[in-house]
Scaffold this active site. Sequence first.
Site, PDB file in Angstrom:
ATOM      1  N   CYS A  75       0.857  -1.184   0.000  1.00 25.80           N
ATOM      2  CA  CYS A  75       0.000   0.000   0.000  1.00 25.80           C
ATOM      3  C   CYS A  75       0.894   1.235   0.000  1.00 25.80           C
ATOM      4  CB  CYS A  75      -0.863  -0.026   1.259  1.00 25.80           C
ATOM      5  SG  CYS A  75      -1.852   1.467   1.496  1.00 25.80           S
ATOM      6  N   CYS A 189      -1.035   3.503  -6.465  1.00 23.45           N
ATOM      7  CA  CYS A 189      -1.932   2.909  -5.475  1.00 23.45           C
ATOM      8  C   CYS A 189      -2.128   1.477  -5.947  1.00 23.45           C
ATOM      9  CB  CYS A 189      -3.266   3.647  -5.432  1.00 23.45           C
ATOM     10  SG  CYS A 189      -4.543   2.767  -4.495  1.00 23.45           S
TER      11      CYS A 189
HETATM   12  N1  DGL Z   1      -4.030   0.418  -1.863  1.00 25.27           N
HETATM   13  C1  DGL Z   1      -3.681   1.612  -1.208  1.00 25.27           C
HETATM   14  C2  DGL Z   1      -2.437   2.262  -1.843  1.00 25.27           C
HETATM   15  O1  DGL Z   1      -1.635   1.613  -2.477  1.00 25.27           O
HETATM   16  C3  DGL Z   1      -4.663   2.680  -0.877  1.00 25.27           C
HETATM   17  C4  DGL Z   1      -6.128   2.599  -0.899  1.00 25.27           C
HETATM   18  C5  DGL Z   1      -6.731   3.407   0.244  1.00 25.27           C
HETATM   19  O2  DGL Z   1      -6.966   4.621   0.104  1.00 25.27           O
HETATM   20  O3  DGL Z   1      -6.918   2.788   1.286  1.00 25.27           O
HETATM   21  O4  DGL Z   1      -2.235   3.441  -1.702  1.00 25.27           O
END
Ligand code: DGL
Length: 266
Positions: A75, A189
């Site tokens: 993330c 993301c």
């Molecule tokens: N999957 C997450 C990232 O790579 C973020 C998604 C969220 O806002 O929770 O930033």
Amino acid sequence: MNEARPVLVFDSGIGGLSVFRAIRERLPGLPLVYVADDAAFPYGDWEEAALVAHIVSLMDRLIAAHDPAAVVIACNTASTLVLPPLRSAFAIPFVGTVPAIKPAAERTESGVVAVLATPGTMRRDYTRELIRTFAAGCHVRLVGAPDLARLAEAHLRGERIDEGAVLQQIAPCFVELGGRRTDTIVLACTHYPFLRDVFERVAPWPVAWIDPAPAIARRLETVLREAGVPGASPESPPPGRAVFTSGSRPPPPLLGVLAGLGLEPG
Ligand code: DGL
């Protein structure tokens, strides 16, 4: 020594499955646990200090429950903020996911690059520092898309999504500047690679989309080797477990996605 200890792959939701998939491909025999902190999704909207405190305390419980050999923070929104506190709080290795700005700057021909992130990642000093360090010679448009992670979640859960809404979210990435235009977009993301087909359909013109997942899998392999953790066995992959912090059961279409990645909810 650490034979049975899994690697924990962690995200706010199911976006980190894009990284999980790359890890499975590169290290097929590695025991893996996927954790979606869906009770706290989306991280992109959280205030920084609260998000740090939340993730450090959750990680404490997850490490106690799963005894992982290493953790992949799949993330960007978390990694651009909590890697230093996690590394100082826990002795195991952490592999992060940060916006792939360096490869984008190396690849662009037009010199116009966009970074498509969450609002949280867009605000981070860390992200701005990456741009200053690795893309000083480029025009970089940093876009914090407010709804795209939610749209990706809905897509993976089998819901119909409005492609016009997706276009609205990605449109600011497409910049025309003195005869040059965006030719490279960083998927900053981990949810966004799951919308790539839609992006390609609605994009005003074709661009290269940079997904860091294979590079993260390579980095994990190096980190495990350096830490002396036994890697993949050539046998069939052990089934992995997918943990949802909300405790809710995934809908059937998502169960299908999980099963395709060798994951069972539990
Ligand atoms: N999957 C997450 C990232 O790579 C973020 C998604 C969220 O806002 O929770 O930033």
